[in-house]
Design a protein around this motif. Structure first.
Motif, short mmCIF file in Angstrom:
data_model
loop_
_atom_site.label_atom_id
_atom_site.label_comp_id
_atom_site.label_asym_id
_atom_site.label_seq_id
_atom_site.Cartn_x
_atom_site.Cartn_y
_atom_site.Cartn_z
N HIS A 1 0.73 -0.81 0.03
CA HIS A 1 -0.21 0.08 0.30
C HIS A 1 0.93 0.90 0.21
CE1 HIS A 1 0.60 -0.13 4.49
NE2 HIS A 1 0.54 1.28 4.51
N GLY A 2 0.73 2.39 -0.64
CA GLY A 2 0.90 3.43 -0.74
C GLY A 2 -0.04 5.08 -0.58
N GLU A 3 0.71 5.79 0.32
CA GLU A 3 -0.40 7.17 0.42
C GLU A 3 -0.02 7.84 -0.82
OE1 GLU A 3 -2.31 7.19 3.34
OE2 GLU A 3 -0.97 5.30 4.01
N LEU A 4 -1.32 8.56 -1.26
CA LEU A 4 -0.97 9.34 -2.28
C LEU A 4 -1.24 11.22 -1.58
CD1 LEU A 4 -4.14 7.72 -3.99
CD2 LEU A 4 -1.12 7.17 -4.50
N GLY A 5 -0.70 11.59 -0.99
CA GLY A 5 -0.79 12.95 -0.43
C GLY A 5 -1.41 13.73 -0.50
N THR A 6 -3.06 12.79 -0.77
CA THR A 6 -3.93 13.81 -0.42
C THR A 6 -4.81 13.02 0.18
OG1 THR A 6 -5.12 12.08 -2.34
CG2 THR A 6 -3.85 14.10 -3.42
N GLY A 7 -4.11 12.93 1.26
CA GLY A 7 -5.25 12.03 2.16
C GLY A 7 -6.27 11.36 1.50
N GLY A 8 -5.60 10.44 0.45
CA GLY A 8 -5.56 9.12 0.56
C GLY A 8 -5.05 8.10 0.67
N SER A 9 -5.28 6.64 -0.30
CA SER A 9 -3.77 5.74 -0.15
C SER A 9 -4.55 4.88 -1.02
CB SER A 9 -4.07 5.13 1.09
OG SER A 9 -5.14 4.31 1.86
N VAL A 10 -3.18 3.66 -1.69
CA VAL A 10 -3.74 2.95 -2.63
C VAL A 10 -2.96 1.83 -2.07
CG1 VAL A 10 -1.76 3.42 -4.22
CG2 VAL A 10 -2.95 2.42 -5.08
N ILE A 11 -4.29 -0.08 -2.43
CA ILE A 11 -3.71 -1.00 -1.60
C ILE A 11 -3.65 -1.68 -3.64
CG2 ILE A 11 -4.43 -2.60 -0.37
CD1 ILE A 11 -5.49 -0.88 1.46
N TYR A 12 -2.59 -2.56 -3.09
CA TYR A 12 -2.72 -3.41 -4.51
C TYR A 12 -1.83 -5.10 -3.70
CZ TYR A 12 -0.12 -5.26 -8.03
OH TYR A 12 0.02 -6.18 -9.45
N GLN A 13 -2.92 -5.51 -4.48
CA GLN A 13 -2.97 -7.30 -4.15
C GLN A 13 -3.04 -8.28 -5.34
OE1 GLN A 13 -5.27 -7.68 -0.04
NE2 GLN A 13 -6.29 -6.23 -1.28
N LYS A 14 -2.65 -8.75 -5.38
CA LYS A 14 -2.07 -10.06 -6.42
C LYS A 14 -2.90 -11.50 -5.54
CE LYS A 14 0.84 -12.72 -9.56
NZ LYS A 14 1.98 -12.80 -10.15
N PHE A 15 -2.87 -12.58 -6.72
CA PHE A 15 -3.49 -12.94 -6.22
C PHE A 15 -3.82 -14.49 -7.21
CE2 PHE A 15 -6.14 -10.59 -3.93
CZ PHE A 15 -7.00 -10.80 -2.88
#
Length: 298
Positions: free
Chosen positions: A261-275
């Motif tokens: 996961h990463g913080e986007l600097g806008t109060g937002g974030s992203v989570i990346y997952q692989k299956f």
């Protein structure tokens, strides 16, 4: 790209054509309602909201060359850029890509040339495991963090190794029309309240999935394609800890590999997952190893 000021409501097709021309794609069909105009493109989709524009392209299109035309149109209707997000997976044929998509560092340089000086600056990540051929690339820039927003989740899902029988539905020899293809594949069941025309959706409201959990949505997509492996990236205007709770997935028949996961600097974030489908799982070493490497180019 999210903007503030007057609205895109009055955009005409010639103006949109001017945006799409540099990216080397054209409008094929369109649908609209009170909240969004959606367009099927020769290379994917375009969605135009009053204060936001989303373009998805594929193949060897040159999406970032559309930025000057977008900014020119925004300026004519008194819109200023509020936030920008650019995402993509790894190119299947990276050697076939031309400027400005020959590497992620090249794309980031182009994006920073236009948006790097926004109030909060920019962030760029390459997400995914060291041993994984598929990565997720994220660029984000924002003018400020003190923005009043509705909680909007953006879900992007990539699948490879599709089941042959499921994929055969998308050949013209198997389906008599696009509508039949949508029904035969099961895609219509993913979001029954939406009208679907190829890549475009005629939305029934702002919140596309308010009655569908992330797990339910993923299960419905997997039922249509039954991929050997898939990855999912979820973006939201919430802190990473909260998004982690929202995005907790236990997918029947699949083992989870990398998660970052990463913080986007806008109060937002992203989570990346692989299956990976059970029985095709990667080695324990590759499942446990994942990281961001901003210096890598894919």
């Amino acid at each position: 790209m999210t903007l503030k000021g007057w609205a895109f409501d009055l955009c005409q097709k010639p103006q949109l054509d001017e945006i799409l021309g540099p990216a080397e794609c054209t409008i094929v069909e369109s649908l609209s309602n009170d909240h969004v105009d959606s367009y099927v493109l020769s290379e994917s989709s375009l969605f135009v909201y009053p204060y936001k524009i989303i373009i998805k392209t594929c193949g060897t299109t040159k999406l970032l060359l559309s930025i000057p035309a977008i900014l020119k149109l925004a300026d004519t209707i008194s819109l200023n850029v509020r936030s920008v997000r650019y995402t993509r997976g790894s190119f299947i044929f990276p050697g076939a890509q031309s400027y400005p998509h020959r590497s992620f560092s090249e794309e980031v340089a182009i994006l920073d040339g236009y948006f790097g000086k926004l109030g909060l600056g920019s962030k760029a990540y390459i997400m995914g495991g060291l041993d994984e051929p598929q990565k997720w690339h994220v660029y984000s820039a924002s003018a400020d963090s003190a923005l009043i927003r509705d909680l909007v989740h953006t879900i992007e899902m990539c699948m490879t190794g599709l089941d042959r029988e499921k994929a055969s539905v998308f050949y013209k020899t198997q389906s008599s029309s696009a509508a039949a293809m949508t029904d035969d594949s099961g895609i219509r069941k993913i979001l029954p309240a939406s009208n679907i025309f190829m890549q475009a959706l005629k939305l029934q409201g702002y919140d596309l999935i308010k009655d569908v959990s992330l797990g339910q949505l993923v299960d419905r997509v997997l039922a249509c394609f039954q991929p050997r492996e898939f990855s999912i990236a979820v973006h939201a205007d919430v802190a990473g800890e909260r998004l982690e709770r929202i995005c907790s997935l236990d997918v029947k028949g699949y083992c989870r590999g990398g998660r970052s996961h990463g913080e986007l600097g806008t109060g937002g974030s992203v989570i990346y997952q692989k299956f990976v489908r059970s029985g095709n799982a990667e080695s324990p070493r590759s499942i446990l190893r994942y990281c961001w490497k901003e210096e890598e180019d894919y």
